[in-house]
Each structure stands twice: as structure tokens, then as C-alpha cells.
Design a protein around this motif. Structure first.
Motif, PDB file in Angstrom:
ATOM      1  N   ILE A  47       0.846  -1.207   0.000  1.00  0.00           N
ATOM      2  CA  ILE A  47       0.000   0.000   0.000  1.00  0.00           C
ATOM      3  C   ILE A  47       0.875   1.247   0.000  1.00  0.00           C
ATOM      4  CG2 ILE A  47      -1.666   1.351   1.340  1.00  0.00           C
ATOM      5  CD1 ILE A  47      -2.824  -1.390   2.278  1.00  0.00           C
ATOM      6  N   GLU A  48       1.892   1.264   0.865  1.00  0.00           N
ATOM      7  CA  GLU A  48       2.788   2.435   0.943  1.00  0.00           C
ATOM      8  C   GLU A  48       3.534   2.628  -0.379  1.00  0.00           C
ATOM      9  OE1 GLU A  48       2.230   1.019   5.149  1.00  0.00           O
ATOM     10  OE2 GLU A  48       2.553   0.048   3.226  1.00  0.00           O
ATOM     11  N   PHE A  49       3.970   1.514  -0.941  1.00  0.00           N
ATOM     12  CA  PHE A  49       4.713   1.532  -2.212  1.00  0.00           C
ATOM     13  C   PHE A  49       3.866   2.188  -3.303  1.00  0.00           C
ATOM     14  CE2 PHE A  49       5.774  -0.852  -6.196  1.00  0.00           C
ATOM     15  CZ  PHE A  49       7.098  -0.455  -6.336  1.00  0.00           C
ATOM     16  N   TRP A  50       2.619   1.726  -3.446  1.00  0.00           N
ATOM     17  CA  TRP A  50       1.776   2.250  -4.514  1.00  0.00           C
ATOM     18  C   TRP A  50       1.273   3.661  -4.217  1.00  0.00           C
ATOM     19  CZ3 TRP A  50       2.486   0.625  -9.009  1.00  0.00           C
ATOM     20  CH2 TRP A  50       2.832  -0.710  -9.246  1.00  0.00           C
ATOM     21  N   THR A  51       1.102   3.970  -2.942  1.00  0.00           N
ATOM     22  CA  THR A  51       0.688   5.339  -2.586  1.00  0.00           C
ATOM     23  C   THR A  51       1.746   6.328  -3.055  1.00  0.00           C
ATOM     24  OG1 THR A  51      -0.529   4.556  -0.661  1.00  0.00           O
ATOM     25  CG2 THR A  51       0.052   6.883  -0.683  1.00  0.00           C
ATOM     26  N   GLU A  52       3.007   6.016  -2.733  1.00  0.00           N
ATOM     27  CA  GLU A  52       4.110   6.908  -3.120  1.00  0.00           C
ATOM     28  C   GLU A  52       4.163   7.094  -4.639  1.00  0.00           C
ATOM     29  OE1 GLU A  52       8.098   8.663  -1.772  1.00  0.00           O
ATOM     30  OE2 GLU A  52       6.897   7.406  -0.491  1.00  0.00           O
ATOM     31  N   ILE A  53       4.066   6.005  -5.366  1.00  0.00           N
ATOM     32  CA  ILE A  53       4.150   6.074  -6.835  1.00  0.00           C
ATOM     33  C   ILE A  53       2.966   6.866  -7.403  1.00  0.00           C
ATOM     34  CG2 ILE A  53       4.034   4.718  -8.973  1.00  0.00           C
ATOM     35  CD1 ILE A  53       5.539   2.489  -7.351  1.00  0.00           C
ATOM     36  N   THR A  54       1.767   6.555  -6.926  1.00  0.00           N
ATOM     37  CA  THR A  54       0.563   7.219  -7.442  1.00  0.00           C
ATOM     38  C   THR A  54       0.629   8.722  -7.212  1.00  0.00           C
ATOM     39  OG1 THR A  54      -0.669   5.250  -6.798  1.00  0.00           O
ATOM     40  CG2 THR A  54      -1.968   7.156  -7.383  1.00  0.00           C
ATOM     41  N   VAL A  55       1.002   9.104  -5.994  1.00  0.00           N
ATOM     42  CA  VAL A  55       1.045  10.539  -5.657  1.00  0.00           C
ATOM     43  C   VAL A  55       2.146  11.236  -6.450  1.00  0.00           C
ATOM     44  CG1 VAL A  55       1.467  12.204  -3.810  1.00  0.00           C
ATOM     45  CG2 VAL A  55      -0.001  10.253  -3.373  1.00  0.00           C
TER      46      VAL A  55
END
Length: 315
Positions: free
Chosen positions: A68-76
Motif C-alpha cells: 500500500i505504501e509503495f503504490w501510494t508513493e508512486i501514485t502521488v
């Protein structure tokens, strides 16, 4: 998430072999830091025929951080573009490796320079203005339709480039909110770093954009006092509490970094400390919004520059 990866982020995918090449197989000599996410490495990557310096964050499963943290960072990061935000170069999601690649910022984190005699008051003010502008962009940028609550503002996530320009990073726990609901509470566990966390999270059982303002207030006092927000073995462990006490008793001079005392224009210092203190207000509604913080810090910088022009010898 896999299908989203293929479509929306395909242009950002970087093969693992390229990352290994760039970091010399994650050689320990290339480690530039350790965050909650895992170790960060520096490296060089060939992009469009040019070698560029990169920072490589490698997800460490032992830290309990996850997808979740990984994809949050990329998405943002893939959505945001601002001179005071770190830029994403790409990511790698292969063979149990989850890696985020961003531009390399030559001076490292603000945390490393808090106590430095070489970082002048004017430079410190410029860094503050940069971070405030980044926050204003996150919270209120008109062009996006949503705001971002960062939730991880501290002196480790503020990076500095070779010109001492601030670049905000560390978006792994950030939350997107519709712009018209930025001040509404999002239910959340206490998120953040000890010493920077909005004390009202426990009471309200959640966060708002004003939680970022509180953390930024702590950073403003770190910059002024040249010490970290939380110092484990000190009697005054928490800088926020100490700074509020001295501000209210008009004894702030006692805790200002000694090298800064002779550099600051009094007017600049008054303006700066007033805004820093207001960010730490217990009641969220009493904390200023980022747009007014930007204006006040720009004014503090202007007052400082005016003094420097007056005191600099003219030949």
C-alpha cells in the motif's frame, strides 16, 4: 493493482537489472540513508542518452511496510509536479523487489544540516519558504480537484538539492482528499514520526490538512533552534513543548541556535517565530492554512534580505 501498473504507470517501469547496474548491486558504499521504507541508495542511470544521478528506495519487508505504501508513493508522485517536490524517475516491481527511484538531491536531508554553522539564517528561511510552497501546492492546487495530506513532514523527508533548494519527499502514507473537504477529519491511526505528530489525532481519531501544519511548525522550530524534534536522552525531549514554553515566556533567544543569533533581523525573527508558534496551536482551527504561512514566511525572508543589503559593506 497489477492492471493499474500495466496501464497507468507503464512508462515509469525500470527493469531490475538496470537498477542493479545503477547501484552496483545495492553496494553498501552507495547507501545514503535509512527510512521507515527501507534503505536508500544513490546511483547513476542512463536516461535518454544521459547519465542522471538517482536515489533508489528499496522496500524492506522487515520494516512491515508494504504494497500500500509503495503504490501510494508512486501514485502521488506520478501525479504531482512542483519545484519543491522530489521528482519520480520510475519504479521496479520484480522478483520480490519493490523499488522507487527519484532524483538524487545532493545535500541529503535537512536533518543532517540542522546544527550546521554553515547553513545561514537566510538559507534556512529560503528552505522554509520552499517547503511551505510545496505544502500549499499539495493542499490547495486548483488544477487538480483533490488535495494531498502528506502526514510525514519532518526534517528527514525534506531533502536539499545542490543549491540548498528544498524538495519534499516521503509520500508513502499520504492521503488524497477532495479539495472542499481538506479540513474534514479522515479517520486514521496516529501516523507520523515521534516529535512531529499532531497531538489532536488521538482526540479526534483522525487527521486533516492541519496535521501537516503542526508537523511543519515543529520543523520551523528545528530550523531556528538547530536541534531535532525529539531527542531521546534530553530532559527536554520534545522540541515542540520547549519552543512553545519559551515563545510564551518571551525567552526564545535561550534556545535559538547560537550561530543564528547575530544573523537574524529582529523583524524577520519576530515574523518567523510567530508563524511557527501558530502552527503548533492545540486547536486545529487556530492553526493557519498553508497559503497564509507562505505569505508570512516570504515576508520574513524579505525583511531578512532587506537587513542584509543594509549591513553589507558597499565598495
Amino acid at each position: 493493482m497489477a492492471s493499474i501498473t500495466i496501464t497507468k504507470f507503464v512508462h515509469l517501469q525500470i527493469p531490475l537489472e538496470k537498477v542493479l547496474e545503477a547501484t552496483n548491486n545495492f553496494h553498501h558504499d552507495n547507501i545514503i540513508g535509512h527510512g521507515g521504507f527501507g534503505p536508500a541508495y544513490k546511483g547513476q542511470l542512463l536516461r535518454s542518452g544521459e547519465l542522471m544521478k538517482i536515489a533508489v528506495l528499496r522496500l524492506d519487508r522487515k520494516h512491515g511496510e508494504g504494497d500500500i505504501e509503495f503504490w501510494t508513493e508512486i501514485t502521488v508522485l506520478s501525479d504531482l509536479k512542483h519545484p519543491n517536490l522530489v521528482s519520480i524517475v520510475g519504479f521496479c516491481d520484480e522478483k520480490d523487489e519493490k523499488i522507487i527511484i527519484t532524483t538524487y538531491e545532493a545535500r541529503g536531508s535537512l536533518k543532517e544540516h540542522l546544527n550546521s554553522s554553515n547553513l545561514t539564517w537566510t538559507q534556512r528561511l529560503k528552505i522554509c519558504v520552499g517547503v511551505a510552497r510545496a505544502l500549499s501546492y499539495l493542499h490547495y492546487d486548483e488544477g487538480r480537484g483533490y488535495g494531498v495530506v502528506h502526514l510525514n513532514i519532518n526534517s528527514s523527508t525534506i531533502l536539499l538539492d545542490k543549491n540548498w533548494e528544498a524538495k519534499l519527499s516521503g509520500f508513502k502514507v499520504s492521503i488524497k482528499q477532495p479539495v472542499n473537504r481538506m479540513d474534514q477529519v479522515v479517520l486514521s491511526e496516529p501516523i507520523g514520526t515521534i516529535g512531529y505528530m499532531d497531538p489532536t489525532i488521538e482526540k479526534t481519531k483522525g487527521v486533516t490538512n492541519k496535521s501537516d501544519i503542526y508537523s511543519f511548525g515543529v520543523v520551523l522550530f528545528e530550523i531556528l533552534c538547530g536541534r531535532e524534534a525529539y531527542m531521546k536522552n534530553e530532559a527536554n525531549r520534545f522540541l515542540a513543548r520547549l519552543a512553545k514554553y519559551h515563545y510564551e515566556n518571551k525567552t526564545l533567544n535561550d534556545i535559538i541556535h547560537p550561530d543564528l543569533r547575530n544573523q537574524t533581523s529582529l523583524l524577520s525573527l519576530v515574523k518567523y517565530s510567530k508563524v511557527a508558534y501558530s502552527c503548533l496551536k492545540e486547536e486545529r482551527t487556530h492553526r493557519p492554512d498553508t497559503n497564509s504561512i507562505v505569505k508570512k514566511l516570504e515576508k520574513a525572508l524579505e525583511l531578512q534580505l532587506r537587513r542584509e543589503n543594509l549591513v553589507r559593506p558597499i565598495f
